[in-house]
Design an enzyme around this catalytic site. Sequence first.
Site, PDB file in Angstrom:
ATOM      1  N   SER A   1       0.822  -1.201   0.000  1.00  0.00           N
ATOM      2  CA  SER A   1       0.000   0.000   0.000  1.00  0.00           C
ATOM      3  C   SER A   1       0.865   1.264   0.000  1.00  0.00           C
ATOM      4  O   SER A   1       1.850   1.362   0.728  1.00  0.00           O
ATOM      5  CB  SER A   1      -0.888  -0.001   1.248  1.00  0.00           C
ATOM      6  OG  SER A   1      -1.668   1.166   1.291  1.00  0.00           O
TER       7      SER A   1
ATOM      8  N   LYS B   1      -3.266   2.160  -2.326  1.00  0.00           N
ATOM      9  CA  LYS B   1      -2.972   3.234  -1.391  1.00  0.00           C
ATOM     10  C   LYS B   1      -4.102   3.259  -0.356  1.00  0.00           C
ATOM     11  O   LYS B   1      -5.259   2.979  -0.689  1.00  0.00           O
ATOM     12  CB  LYS B   1      -2.931   4.567  -2.157  1.00  0.00           C
ATOM     13  CG  LYS B   1      -2.802   5.823  -1.315  1.00  0.00           C
ATOM     14  CD  LYS B   1      -1.378   6.072  -0.883  1.00  0.00           C
ATOM     15  CE  LYS B   1      -1.264   7.131   0.213  1.00  0.00           C
ATOM     16  NZ  LYS B   1      -0.039   6.997   1.006  1.00  0.00           N
TER      17      LYS B   1
ATOM     18  N   CYS C   1      -0.923   3.873  10.816  1.00  0.00           N
ATOM     19  CA  CYS C   1      -0.398   5.081  10.212  1.00  0.00           C
ATOM     20  C   CYS C   1      -0.322   6.181  11.263  1.00  0.00           C
ATOM     21  O   CYS C   1      -1.285   6.433  11.978  1.00  0.00           O
ATOM     22  CB  CYS C   1      -1.273   5.524   9.058  1.00  0.00           C
ATOM     23  SG  CYS C   1      -0.609   6.973   8.244  1.00  0.00           S
TER      24      CYS C   1
ATOM     25  N   ILE D   1       5.635  -5.419   8.496  1.00  0.00           N
ATOM     26  CA  ILE D   1       5.309  -4.285   9.328  1.00  0.00           C
ATOM     27  C   ILE D   1       4.985  -3.056   8.470  1.00  0.00           C
ATOM     28  O   ILE D   1       5.353  -2.994   7.304  1.00  0.00           O
ATOM     29  CB  ILE D   1       6.478  -3.911  10.276  1.00  0.00           C
ATOM     30  CG1 ILE D   1       7.756  -3.603   9.487  1.00  0.00           C
ATOM     31  CG2 ILE D   1       6.756  -5.044  11.230  1.00  0.00           C
ATOM     32  CD1 ILE D   1       8.937  -3.145  10.329  1.00  0.00           C
TER      33      ILE D   1
ATOM     34  N   THR E   1       5.648   1.208   8.569  1.00  0.00           N
ATOM     35  CA  THR E   1       6.902   1.934   8.791  1.00  0.00           C
ATOM     36  C   THR E   1       7.141   2.249  10.269  1.00  0.00           C
ATOM     37  O   THR E   1       6.211   2.304  11.065  1.00  0.00           O
ATOM     38  CB  THR E   1       6.874   3.259   8.009  1.00  0.00           C
ATOM     39  OG1 THR E   1       5.682   3.966   8.368  1.00  0.00           O
ATOM     40  CG2 THR E   1       6.858   3.003   6.523  1.00  0.00           C
TER      41      THR E   1
ATOM     42  N   GLY F   1      11.610  -3.576   3.694  1.00  0.00           N
ATOM     43  CA  GLY F   1      12.973  -3.565   3.175  1.00  0.00           C
ATOM     44  C   GLY F   1      13.303  -4.639   2.168  1.00  0.00           C
ATOM     45  O   GLY F   1      14.481  -4.870   1.888  1.00  0.00           O
TER      46      GLY F   1
HETATM   47  C1  LIG Z   1       5.784   6.644   0.319  1.00  0.00           C
HETATM   48  C2  LIG Z   1       5.096   5.579   1.104  1.00  0.00           C
HETATM   49  C3  LIG Z   1       3.728   5.625   1.302  1.00  0.00           C
HETATM   50  C4  LIG Z   1       3.080   4.655   2.045  1.00  0.00           C
HETATM   51  N1  LIG Z   1       1.714   4.717   2.203  1.00  0.00           N
HETATM   52  C5  LIG Z   1       1.077   3.732   2.895  1.00  0.00           C
HETATM   53  C6  LIG Z   1      -0.338   3.738   3.020  1.00  0.00           C
HETATM   54  O1  LIG Z   1      -1.030   4.601   2.505  1.00  0.00           O
HETATM   55  N2  LIG Z   1      -0.929   2.748   3.755  1.00  0.00           N
HETATM   56  C7  LIG Z   1      -0.204   1.752   4.335  1.00  0.00           C
HETATM   57  O2  LIG Z   1      -0.784   0.874   4.969  1.00  0.00           O
HETATM   58  N3  LIG Z   1       1.149   1.714   4.220  1.00  0.00           N
HETATM   59  C8  LIG Z   1       1.803   2.676   3.522  1.00  0.00           C
HETATM   60  N4  LIG Z   1       3.170   2.625   3.389  1.00  0.00           N
HETATM   61  C9  LIG Z   1       3.928   1.550   4.046  1.00  0.00           C
HETATM   62  C10 LIG Z   1       4.279   0.423   3.080  1.00  0.00           C
HETATM   63  O3  LIG Z   1       3.117  -0.195   2.602  1.00  0.00           O
HETATM   64  C11 LIG Z   1       5.195  -0.612   3.763  1.00  0.00           C
HETATM   65  O4  LIG Z   1       4.507  -1.149   4.881  1.00  0.00           O
HETATM   66  C12 LIG Z   1       6.485   0.004   4.259  1.00  0.00           C
HETATM   67  O5  LIG Z   1       6.965   0.930   3.318  1.00  0.00           O
HETATM   68  C13 LIG Z   1       7.579  -1.031   4.530  1.00  0.00           C
HETATM   69  O6  LIG Z   1       7.924  -1.739   3.377  1.00  0.00           O
HETATM   70  P1  LIG Z   1       9.211  -1.345   2.464  1.00  0.00           P
HETATM   71  O7  LIG Z   1      10.389  -1.256   3.386  1.00  0.00           O
HETATM   72  O8  LIG Z   1       9.304  -2.458   1.459  1.00  0.00           O
HETATM   73  O9  LIG Z   1       8.897  -0.032   1.838  1.00  0.00           O
HETATM   74  C14 LIG Z   1       3.831   3.604   2.640  1.00  0.00           C
HETATM   75  C15 LIG Z   1       5.202   3.556   2.429  1.00  0.00           C
HETATM   76  C16 LIG Z   1       5.858   4.519   1.689  1.00  0.00           C
HETATM   77  C17 LIG Z   1       7.330   4.424   1.526  1.00  0.00           C
END
Ligand SMILES: Cc1cc2nc3c(=O)[nH]c(=O)nc-3n(C[C@H](O)[C@H](O)[C@H](O)COP(=O)(O)O)c2cc1C
Lengths: 305, 305, 253, 253
Positions: B23, B47, B132, B193, B195, B246
């Site tokens: 997402s 999203k 969030c 997880i 962020t 990650g």
């Molecule tokens: C720019 C950005 C926007 C994100 N927006 C959402 C969101 O709207 N809803 C959500 O549940 N997670 C959101 N996330 C979190 C990601 O879905 C994911 O859980 C998080 O980035 C960790 O994974 P990654 O290290 O592969 O990026 C967002 C992450 C990023 C980087």
Amino acid sequence: MSNIDLSVNIGSLKLRNPIMLASGTVGYGNEISEFSDLNKLGAIVTKSLSLKPRKGNPPQRIVETPAGMLNAIGLANVGVDVFLKEKIPFLKQFDVPLICNIAASSVEEYVECTRNLTSEETIKAFEINVSCPNVKEGGLQFGNDVNAVANVTAKVRAVTNKPLIIKLSPNVSYISEFAKVVKDEGGDAVSAINTLVGTSFNIFTKKPKIFNVNGGLSGPAIKPIALAKVLEISRKVDIPIIGIGGIMNWQDVVEFMIVGASAVQIGTLNFIDPTAPEKIIKQLEDYCIASNVEKLSNLTASYIL
Amino acid sequence: MSNIDLSVNIGSLKLRNPIMLASGTVGYGNEISEFSDLNKLGAIVTKSLSLKPRKGNPPQRIVETPAGMLNAIGLANVGVDVFLKEKIPFLKQFDVPLICNIAASSVEEYVECTRNLTSEETIKAFEINVSCPNVKEGGLQFGNDVNAVANVTAKVRAVTNKPLIIKLSPNVSYISEFAKVVKDEGGDAVSAINTLVGTSFNIFTKKPKIFNVNGGLSGPAIKPIALAKVLEISRKVDIPIIGIGGIMNWQDVVEFMIVGASAVQIGTLNFIDPTAPEKIIKQLEDYCIASNVEKLSNLTASYIL
Amino acid sequence: MFIVNSPVVETLQVHENIFIQKIHSPEIASIIKPGQFLNVRVSVNSFPLLRRPFSICDVNGENIFLMFNILGEGTKILAKKQKGDLIDILGPLGNGFNLEGEYKNAIIVAGGLGSAPFPLVTRIIKNSKNILSLVGGRSTQDIITYGMQNVQVSTDDGSQGFNGNVVQLLEKHLANIDNKTTKVFACGPNAMLRALKDFCIKNNLDCEVSTESAMACGFGICQGCPIESTTNDDKYLLVCKDGPVFNVKDVVI
Amino acid sequence: MFIVNSPVVETLQVHENIFIQKIHSPEIASIIKPGQFLNVRVSVNSFPLLRRPFSICDVNGENIFLMFNILGEGTKILAKKQKGDLIDILGPLGNGFNLEGEYKNAIIVAGGLGSAPFPLVTRIIKNSKNILSLVGGRSTQDIITYGMQNVQVSTDDGSQGFNGNVVQLLEKHLANIDNKTTKVFACGPNAMLRALKDFCIKNNLDCEVSTESAMACGFGICQGCPIESTTNDDKYLLVCKDGPVFNVKDVVI
Ligand SMILES: Cc1cc2nc3c(=O)[nH]c(=O)nc-3n(C[C@H](O)[C@H](O)[C@H](O)COP(=O)(O)O)c2cc1C
Ligand SMILES: Cc1cc2nc3c(=O)[nH]c(=O)nc-3n(C[C@H](O)[C@H](O)[C@H](O)COP(=O)(O)OP(=O)(O)OC[C@H]3O[C@@H](n4cnc5c(N)ncnc54)[C@H](O)[C@@H]3O)c2cc1C
Ligand SMILES: Cc1cc2nc3c(=O)[nH]c(=O)nc-3n(C[C@H](O)[C@H](O)[C@H](O)COP(=O)(O)OP(=O)(O)OC[C@H]3O[C@@H](n4cnc5c(N)ncnc54)[C@H](O)[C@@H]3O)c2cc1C
Ligand SMILES: Cc1cc2nc3c(=O)[nH]c(=O)nc-3n(C[C@H](O)[C@H](O)[C@H](O)COP(=O)(O)O)c2cc1C
Ligand code: FES
Ligand code: FES
């Protein structure tokens, strides 16, 4: 020499500059003294000491991760008695504040360690490590239980008049709640942060790379998290903060001070460049000159939100 | 084609392979479809949607950190109605399971969003974002309050029969406690997880680099933490886990599956290489052939401790 | 023990995946002992974050030599360094082999990249001791004999030399070994060192092995490199400081 | 919009800290529009993690040109790329300048590295429009006139050309500007674009500006690059997708 004032205060503890070497990343000073003039540093913090010597975890204890490393040393240390007998004499030669870090498995052990060490004049302050993954009570980690942290703070406070710093765990929702009880129970300062719980597996053997399975994540990877924790404490609790986590250069030190740190500790960087802390002190001085900062400690909590 | 079975199940949701797009890192599919054949993917997650459109935070919204990035987009999204009217028709063209991620400011809003979306057949499952930093109730973040998570799970469960996934916050001491209540309240799976809370300051202006002050840390820097959280859930709670955090390559996918993930989501990597998810699926197949893994899902929780 | 920034003189690819890097480092060259190692920072940024340990392979005048293969990102970056590029070296580290003593015959046992420390060892003892070098690997492309003397080879797959492992090759020589006048120096994977340890203890052979461990600092401050001692159960030895070379009798491999 | 791995032809240092990189990329060269940009992955590992956006500076046959200065780690790595090194490019991105239309006179306003997109703009319009190029910077070393025509310079410190900022220099030309036949194209720091916007709106001058923003993806999926719209208060525009070029009337700078 300029008349820039790099000194900082952490409660009643006055340091010539904010650069301390973090617990577990400087041993007991011997090796690092070959690279660096210890007398130039703000302070050094010993490896966590326990009442009795600890052997620590079997190998493998460390693994590198993206911009970080995991460690599960398991608090290997010589114990309080050997420390006093064999390590203190070496450290006595230097004119650098020595902060004793203590780790224990029970409140009683924390108290007894502190009591046994507090009369040693070389020791200028205590840092209580409540945040090591190896210290358990009732199945919960000390550092993640706000009542346990309050209790340890109060009990240790009762046996020493020296500055008392509690080193907090970042593995909690609201670290400021922990800083608050430390203040309420008479702690002089908090250190934030210790390492974050992490792991890494070998995909071919399906086994953890680290014997202990979980390790503590340190290094630049965790800097944004550490900064947010320091800022959270700074905004909510009026207590001196020692900022720790991923510091690699003087800019990082300034960033930690801006978000609320009175001083900082350098950890993982010592492994990569043991001469860095001394260089950073010089660079902080240059920065103060270039930016017309007369007193470095004015930076503390100077954030503009 | 080989007869390697890459398919995985998340409760009653069957995916042709474990690679989902996370997402907030794939928009509503349009842009990424120019790089990648969406039909090859395990699933895409929208999203976060809220009941009404959200403008999101003013700039600056993102900043790079060592092996990671912080974002504070502020849940900018078109809202449920526009999503149904304008985005679903595009997504209907593809034969890829669509998972709708929902973010809201109150339990009622979560429920209403889900209710309004659940009859849309293109949507194959819901992922509830309780983690969030922008979603608050009573001053506490939803995702850090185990009762709030239990409550949201139960209430949303009551209005949909589709698979219900709760996306957990990593900013807690024991994530498995949250997974447990999700299971107890009828959730089908957890995503772990989201962020980690972090920040970054400009040392010259003393202002946060991100307008929102705090942002969410993602990218390879957080992988060790994410793996530890997935392992913790896997060891304590019997619920399907979607591993996130990650992932940069096929090896990372295998590592997440070994520690307990049934499927994974790719986030930040999409920004760097939007063709990567498709490549990773191919590489997973090659890995299965080379390592004699007939059914990729056998990897899930195959860790040896 | 200090940190120097030393320029690469040349990087040679001596084998499919084996590189020898010549570095101009008079400070290190003048004090290094055989079997010691260096902890090398392969990039100035934080990728990779930690230094990478490498045995000192050889010394010639003011130049030192490293031998390595490309395993991951660190060695990939290192292999790309060209003439004039500076390398940040922390060292020398560890204890090194004890090459002194009354023994007349030196048996060198090397597995794979375990050959790395032996060019310097060979250079130092070749005029005073008889050397037999046994070099093993899974297959012919793992065999590295650079800078060694009187070499015999073993491969697990029989593609070169003796078909078997290098300890089995050593066993074949047993009849000709006088354990009073012989000392074994070894470096290689743990499985090999373990078999070698058993063999040497059974046959009462004096043997020093260079061990490996994951390392962060390389000089004793992180406690990241423990190795079990046979004599002290309360405390681990540190590979970086107490080793990397140990008498096989002193450590559990 | 696609991803290509294109070889560097040469990297020229044209100024103290300014580099022009020529890259052989027929795929991009054949479809790029002036004012569009590319998102470049400067290293294959995760340092730095994100791509770096660069304007397309010029196109010549199958080659494209980037112009940049060294700001941080990303541009430092990019500047080191030599002939034959491959660069991972995602693009072309964004909308570009609208150079068509009835206007006769083009005024180009560039501040510092804001000169980057104008060699291509100049190449395209030089035969059909009258060009006046106003190039500003703090000091003489910030002045980049590469590939531009009919240039006038301003510096804040007076070390070259007009003593003042580039919008003040434009103001000096006001008497000679016919706003019905003139269009302004600008790129530079936000402070400059803001002043320019005020000036153009006051004087009813048609003006397109290329804006900057922190970016993660560069193609619309991260929502990381918002810019406030003057016409729609409910929604931000995205610099990467709706821009980077906007009519000054449409955005709050
Ligand atoms: C720019 C950005 C926007 C994100 N927006 C959402 C969101 O709207 N809803 C959500 O549940 N997670 C959101 N996330 C979190 C990601 O879905 C994911 O859980 C998080 O980035 C960790 O994974 P990654 O290290 O592969 O990026 C967002 C992450 C990023 C980087
Ligand atoms: C005292 C000592 C001396 C050494 N001497 C040499 C030498 O002379 N020549 C040489 O080629 N190598 C030597 N090594 C090993 C060398 O340090 C590793 O090959 C190197 O760190 C790999 O770095 P990398 O970034 O390329 O790989 P990484 O990306 O760090 O790792 C790639 C793979 O190698 C494994 N690995 C990483 N470090 C080690 C290690 N220390 N031991 C075993 N496996 C490891 C990892 O688990 C991973 O699977 C020595 C190690 C030690 C401790
Ligand atoms: C659409 C667009 C087109 C661009 N075109 C060009 C161009 O043609 N030539 C050129 O030299 N640069 C251009 N830039 C800016 C360029 O992307 C940055 O200079 C580059 O990302 C810096 O990378 P770095 O790793 O060297 O620096 P970093 O280490 O990322 O940053 C160094 C310093 O620069 C600042 N910075 C980083 N990114 C930006 C940014 N996007 N805008 C402003 N400041 C930033 C950082 O905050 C930091 O203070 C453009 C940016 C955008 C958005
Ligand atoms: C190898 C290693 C050992 C550590 N040992 C201790 C310890 O004994 N006691 C303690 O309080 N913290 C210990 N720490 C944590 C550090 O003091 C510091 O809090 C942490 O590493 C974050 O800082 P850094 O990112 O600068 O390394 C250790 C860290 C490392 C990397
Ligand atoms: S590697 Fe740090 S103590 Fe040995
Ligand atoms: S940079 Fe990702 S949407 Fe614009």
